[in-house]
Write a protein that holds these residues in place. Structure first.
Motif, PDB file in Angstrom:
ATOM      1  N   ASP A 198      34.788  26.230  41.816  1.00  0.00           N
ATOM      2  CA  ASP A 198      33.792  27.235  41.446  1.00  0.00           C
ATOM      3  C   ASP A 198      33.900  28.383  42.438  1.00  0.00           C
ATOM      4  OD1 ASP A 198      32.576  25.536  39.409  1.00  0.00           O
ATOM      5  OD2 ASP A 198      31.895  24.345  41.120  1.00  0.00           O
ATOM      6  N   VAL A 199      33.584  29.599  41.965  1.00  0.00           N
ATOM      7  CA  VAL A 199      33.708  30.767  42.842  1.00  0.00           C
ATOM      8  C   VAL A 199      32.357  31.467  42.964  1.00  0.00           C
ATOM      9  CG1 VAL A 199      34.872  32.975  43.207  1.00  0.00           C
ATOM     10  CG2 VAL A 199      36.121  31.072  42.174  1.00  0.00           C
ATOM     11  N   ILE A 200      32.024  31.839  44.200  1.00  0.00           N
ATOM     12  CA  ILE A 200      30.829  32.652  44.446  1.00  0.00           C
ATOM     13  C   ILE A 200      31.303  33.951  45.089  1.00  0.00           C
ATOM     14  CG2 ILE A 200      28.700  32.841  45.815  1.00  0.00           C
ATOM     15  CD1 ILE A 200      28.450  29.775  45.616  1.00  0.00           C
ATOM     16  N   PHE A 201      30.853  35.089  44.540  1.00  0.00           N
ATOM     17  CA  PHE A 201      31.189  36.390  45.121  1.00  0.00           C
ATOM     18  C   PHE A 201      29.991  36.874  45.935  1.00  0.00           C
ATOM     19  CE2 PHE A 201      33.310  36.038  40.995  1.00  0.00           C
ATOM     20  CZ  PHE A 201      34.641  36.207  41.361  1.00  0.00           C
ATOM     21  N   ALA A 202      30.242  37.235  47.193  1.00  0.00           N
ATOM     22  CA  ALA A 202      29.159  37.738  48.033  1.00  0.00           C
ATOM     23  C   ALA A 202      29.457  39.187  48.412  1.00  0.00           C
ATOM     24  CB  ALA A 202      29.021  36.875  49.283  1.00  0.00           C
ATOM     25  N   ALA A 203      28.585  40.106  47.961  1.00  0.00           N
ATOM     26  CA  ALA A 203      28.687  41.510  48.344  1.00  0.00           C
ATOM     27  C   ALA A 203      27.477  41.805  49.231  1.00  0.00           C
ATOM     28  CB  ALA A 203      28.670  42.376  47.089  1.00  0.00           C
ATOM     29  N   PRO A 204      27.459  42.942  49.933  1.00  0.00           N
ATOM     30  CA  PRO A 204      26.294  43.228  50.778  1.00  0.00           C
ATOM     31  C   PRO A 204      24.990  43.132  49.979  1.00  0.00           C
ATOM     32  CG  PRO A 204      28.056  44.761  51.249  1.00  0.00           C
ATOM     33  CD  PRO A 204      28.494  43.961  50.062  1.00  0.00           C
ATOM     34  N   GLY A 205      24.163  42.138  50.311  1.00  0.00           N
ATOM     35  CA  GLY A 205      22.861  41.969  49.664  1.00  0.00           C
ATOM     36  C   GLY A 205      22.915  41.440  48.245  1.00  0.00           C
ATOM     37  N   LEU A 206      24.110  41.110  47.750  1.00  0.00           N
ATOM     38  CA  LEU A 206      24.254  40.694  46.351  1.00  0.00           C
ATOM     39  C   LEU A 206      25.094  39.429  46.242  1.00  0.00           C
ATOM     40  CD1 LEU A 206      25.115  44.170  44.787  1.00  0.00           C
ATOM     41  CD2 LEU A 206      22.878  43.015  44.697  1.00  0.00           C
ATOM     42  N   VAL A 207      24.880  38.727  45.133  1.00  0.00           N
ATOM     43  CA  VAL A 207      25.677  37.531  44.881  1.00  0.00           C
ATOM     44  C   VAL A 207      25.923  37.412  43.376  1.00  0.00           C
ATOM     45  CG1 VAL A 207      23.692  35.955  44.700  1.00  0.00           C
ATOM     46  CG2 VAL A 207      25.888  35.070  45.451  1.00  0.00           C
ATOM     47  N   ALA A 208      27.112  36.870  43.013  1.00  0.00           N
ATOM     48  CA  ALA A 208      27.420  36.552  41.620  1.00  0.00           C
ATOM     49  C   ALA A 208      28.333  35.337  41.653  1.00  0.00           C
ATOM     50  CB  ALA A 208      28.121  37.725  40.931  1.00  0.00           C
ATOM     51  N   ALA A 209      28.457  34.670  40.496  1.00  0.00           N
ATOM     52  CA  ALA A 209      29.262  33.447  40.511  1.00  0.00           C
ATOM     53  C   ALA A 209      30.131  33.334  39.281  1.00  0.00           C
ATOM     54  CB  ALA A 209      28.360  32.230  40.631  1.00  0.00           C
ATOM     55  N   LEU A 210      31.206  32.566  39.438  1.00  0.00           N
ATOM     56  CA  LEU A 210      32.120  32.299  38.338  1.00  0.00           C
ATOM     57  C   LEU A 210      32.439  30.799  38.363  1.00  0.00           C
ATOM     58  CD1 LEU A 210      33.940  33.475  36.080  1.00  0.00           C
ATOM     59  CD2 LEU A 210      35.711  33.770  37.818  1.00  0.00           C
ATOM     60  N   PRO A 211      31.576  29.991  37.738  1.00  0.00           N
ATOM     61  CA  PRO A 211      31.851  28.556  37.727  1.00  0.00           C
ATOM     62  C   PRO A 211      33.033  28.230  36.818  1.00  0.00           C
ATOM     63  CG  PRO A 211      29.812  29.040  36.550  1.00  0.00           C
ATOM     64  CD  PRO A 211      30.323  30.337  37.087  1.00  0.00           C
ATOM     65  N   ARG A 212      33.605  27.051  37.009  1.00  0.00           N
ATOM     66  CA  ARG A 212      34.822  26.668  36.276  1.00  0.00           C
ATOM     67  C   ARG A 212      34.595  26.586  34.768  1.00  0.00           C
ATOM     68  NH1 ARG A 212      34.536  20.730  38.927  1.00  0.00           N
ATOM     69  NH2 ARG A 212      33.413  21.944  40.445  1.00  0.00           N
ATOM     70  N   ALA A 213      33.333  26.444  34.345  1.00  0.00           N
ATOM     71  CA  ALA A 213      33.053  26.273  32.921  1.00  0.00           C
ATOM     72  C   ALA A 213      33.175  27.583  32.138  1.00  0.00           C
ATOM     73  CB  ALA A 213      31.644  25.708  32.746  1.00  0.00           C
ATOM     74  N   THR A 214      33.225  28.712  32.867  1.00  0.00           N
ATOM     75  CA  THR A 214      33.193  30.016  32.198  1.00  0.00           C
ATOM     76  C   THR A 214      34.565  30.414  31.631  1.00  0.00           C
ATOM     77  OG1 THR A 214      31.459  30.678  33.726  1.00  0.00           O
ATOM     78  CG2 THR A 214      32.586  32.441  32.546  1.00  0.00           C
ATOM     79  N   GLU A 215      34.540  30.872  30.364  1.00  0.00           N
ATOM     80  CA  GLU A 215      35.772  31.372  29.754  1.00  0.00           C
ATOM     81  C   GLU A 215      35.979  32.822  30.185  1.00  0.00           C
ATOM     82  OE1 GLU A 215      35.746  30.787  25.455  1.00  0.00           O
ATOM     83  OE2 GLU A 215      34.560  28.976  25.856  1.00  0.00           O
ATOM     84  N   ILE A 216      37.229  33.193  30.418  1.00  0.00           N
ATOM     85  CA  ILE A 216      37.537  34.527  30.940  1.00  0.00           C
ATOM     86  C   ILE A 216      38.522  35.228  30.002  1.00  0.00           C
ATOM     87  CG2 ILE A 216      38.513  35.788  32.907  1.00  0.00           C
ATOM     88  CD1 ILE A 216      37.927  33.084  34.504  1.00  0.00           C
ATOM     89  N   ARG A 217      38.179  36.443  29.568  1.00  0.00           N
ATOM     90  CA  ARG A 217      39.122  37.251  28.776  1.00  0.00           C
ATOM     91  C   ARG A 217      39.453  38.505  29.583  1.00  0.00           C
ATOM     92  NH1 ARG A 217      38.455  41.085  24.829  1.00  0.00           N
ATOM     93  NH2 ARG A 217      36.214  40.704  24.682  1.00  0.00           N
TER      94      ARG A 217
END
Lengths: 363, 137, 196
Positions: free
Chosen positions: C172-191
């Motif tokens: 699983d991936v977590i993106f950390a930006a200044p003051g922000l967070v988003a995630a890309l778990p393995r279950a997500t389909e990517i186009r």
């Protein structure tokens, strides 16, 4: 099938208030304090710490007070409390060799280096009720010897080991398994078995140990050495990287000597069982050592014939919090389950009547 | 650290009264958690998990940046904080000597006295076997 | 010198946990992750909040060379109690920076089919988010979610497509930006979008 039913809320609130009042008892008497429980019901506190699997005298005392002296309820409260606390890590293994001994006996040898130290024991008391305690008599102060005990009390089983008469425990280094982290699977290693027994119900282990003595998986035990005393606890915090002493605990240790085992390559040697517990808990650690030895049946090439040798039976039923949960859940509403049984029974009876009527009509 | 952790809270509080007011920051506020205790199979063999104990830890930072750490069994936040403060002060040259003399030395003496008391009381229960003489002569 | 962790540990870590949990539950959605902690350079305070909230003594951490310095190592050991490992394949949490190097996701702990949770989480420090790289869909996304991260190239997204193909195992991936967070778990389909 489960169906939600509502309506018990007020009754439950009132039941809890009634429980609080019953717990308090006669309000004209002073309440028992946690200090009093910790200092004067010491062995009850030790049992709750052992089976609650949490060393904290104050919390165990509170649990006993809250549970109105019901030990299994108190143990349940402690188990629930430990789940609310984060774990910092694993301590270094306790060094029982460096124990500050309060009691140390061997039933196998009379003359042991360091001597037989009786300590605070119920043994040799006459089991007559002491009515002076009912009158709150203060006891005399304990006697003191002119000098201290030797600090390096040698181990009885090591004396035999040096002659090659005693099997040596393997000291393989790997990380022990932890049943609080991973579910119990069978076959279980001795590390997991000992962890399970250490938190197991004293009564259950006592009965199993007794059964081995009466012939259900006989192991011919001798109490090689029993020790009670304090040991220091060392822990290595990740940020420091070296072990530090974080406190001191009282523990009881039992090493049983059991009958021989040999092979074509190794001459016969005594085998051993081990027990270790929080506080003063001699009955518990003796039972633990007997059951530990019985559970080693497979490893020692013995036929598994008795309940105490069956690890799945022993380890799955030793935990009194699990056991009480499953037994006591039977008193919770099972109205729908029971209805289905009722319907089934009525139908079976009706079908028999119909069959009988048909038979009679045919005749 | 050993003496600070092993000592009774009331003793630590009374001996460390004068240093308790030393200004410091909390690097980590007192926090209670668990440590899993371990034994060894057959006392000397491989390790196994015995059961947990409550532990309170704290870390402080003095004005000059010196850090002090404490891990103390039990749930006494004040004990962990004061032990961490003493640990920080012990690292200073002058303050180290003062804390050693004022706090550590008397605490150590108390611990030692308690050990002697326990040990001599236990020693009094040591069995002194003697053999009954029997025979015809 | 050790930087201070959360001032109010109980509240701050609960807020951070809530933000991270929401981010994982709603892949591609950018959420605020502010906190009162100090973080040692070059660790972003949002990445530090992830570490102090999710890591403990049972979760070995791997640090990318760009993040690996004595202060950061000491900080993670002290506040999270987490061991720092040199072997990416043994780490439960990996911290890296966008545009720099990190081990291929396929070399990290993937979990097993019995225990898919025994897998690694990759935390990537990024400068910010800008939709346009990919369109996400799958659990936690109503229909589709446009998503993009500053400084990540096609090969990263290709590796993430492969990672999704291994579901239910994978990282699983977590993106950390200044003051922000988003995630890309393995279950997500990517186009992938053409423009990348």
């Amino acid at each position: 099938m489960y169906v939600a039913v509502k309506g018990g809320e007020q009754a439950i609130d009132a039941a809890h208030r009634l429980l609080d009042e019953e717990r308090r008892g006669d309000r004209s008497l002073p309440q028992v304090t946690l200090d009093q429980i910790a200092e004067q019901l010491t062995l009850a506190v030790d049992r709750v710490m052992n089976e609650g699997s949490l060393y904290d005298r104050e919390l165990a005392s509170l649990a006993i007070k809250q549970a109105r002296g019901d030990m299994i309820e108190a143990i349940f409260l402690i188990r629930a409390t430990r789940t609310t606390l984060a774990r910092f890590g694993y301590a270094e293994p306790l060094d029982t060799q460096s124990m500050r001994v309060k009691r140390r006996i061997s039933a196998a040898f009379k003359d042991i280096p360091g001597g037989q130290i009786l300590g605070p024991t119920f043994d040799y008391t006459h089991r007559l009720l002491d009515f002076s305690l009912a009158a709150d008599a203060e006891p005399a102060e304990a006697a003191r010897a002119p000098s201290e005990l030797r600090s390096d009390m040698p181990r009885v089983l090591e004396l035999l080991g040096s002659e090659g008469l005693m099997e040596q425990p393997s000291a393989e280094a790997g990380e022990p398994e932890d049943l609080t982290q991973d579910p119990l699977n069978f076959p279980a290693g001795r590390d997991l078995r000992l962890q399970n027994l250490a938190r197991g119900d004293e009564g259950f282990l006592l009965a199993l140990a007794y059964s081995t003595q009466r012939g259900y998986g006989r192991t011919h035990p001798f109490a090689g050495e029993i020790r009670l005393g304090t040991v220091e606890v060392s822990f290595t915090p990740e940020e420091l990287g070296f072990p530090i002493v974080i406190g001191e605990i009282t523990i009881t240790e039992c090493e049983m000597i059991n009958q021989f085992k040999g092979s074509t390559t190794v001459k016969p040697q005594f085998t051993r069982g081990y027990g270790l517990g929080f506080g003063q808990c001699e009955r518990k650690v003796m039972s633990m050592a007997l059951v530990d030895r019985s559970l080693r049946a497979g490893e020692l090439g013995e036929e598994r014939v008795a309940p105490a040798q069956d690890e799945e039976f022993v380890l799955s039923h030793s935990d009194n919090v699990q056991a009480t949960g499953f037994v006591e859940h039977l008193k919770l509403p099972h109205y729908v389950d029971f209805q289905s049984e009722l319907v089934l029974l009525r139908r079976m009876r009706a079908e028999i009547d119909i069959a009988k009527d048909r038979l009679e009509a045919a005749e | 650290m050993r003496v600070l952790s092993l000592s009774d809270w009331r003793d630590l509080e009374s001996y460390a009264k004068e240093v308790a007011g030393t200004p410091h920051d909390l690097l980590r506020a007192p926090e209670t958690g668990l440590v899993m205790l371990r034994g060894r199979m057959g006392a000397t063999g491989a390790a196994f998990n015995l059961g947990e104990a409550t532990v309170t830890r704290c870390a402080v930072r003095l004005v000059d940046g010196t850090e002090g750490h404490a891990y103390v069994m039990g749930r006494n936040a004040a004990h962990a904080r004061l032990a961490a403060l003493c640990d920080a002060l012990l690292q200073g040259k002058d303050s180290g000597t003062a804390v050693s003399e004022m706090v550590i030395a008397p605490l150590e003496a108390k611990l030692q006295a308690a050990h002697v008391e326990t040990s001599t009381k236990a020693a009094a229960t040591k069995v002194d076997f003697f053999t009954m003489v029997r025979g015809d002569d | 010198m050790t930087e201070r962790g959360f001032l109010d540990v109980a509240m701050q870590s609960a807020h951070a946990f809530r933000a991270i949990m929401q981010a994982v539950a709603r892949p591609g959605r950018v959420l605020e992750l502010g906190s009162d902690l100090e973080a040692p350079d070059p660790l972003l305070s949002s990445a530090a909040a992830v570490a102090l909230t999710l890591c403990d003594f049972q979760t070995p951490i791997w640090l990318a060379p760009e993040l690996r310095n004595e202060n950061v190592i000491h900080y993670l050991r002290f506040h999270a109690g987490a061991p720092v490992t040199d072997e990416p394949g043994k780490a439960q949490f990996l911290f890296a920076m966008a545009g720099e190097t990190w081990p291929a996701p396929a070399l990290l702990m993937q979990g097993t089919h019995e225990y898919p949770d025994r897998s690694a989480t990759l935390v990537i420090q990024v400068a910010g988010f800008a939709p346009g790289d990919v369109v996400l869909s799958g659990p936690g996304i109503l229909s589709s979610e446009p998503f993009g991260v500053a400084g990540l190239n096609t090969s990263f997204w290709a590796a993430m497509v492969e990672n999704h193909a291994r579901f239910p195992i994978g990282i699983d991936v977590i993106f950390a930006a200044p003051g922000l967070v988003a995630a890309l778990p393995r279950a997500t389909e990517i186009r992938l979008l053409e423009s990348v």
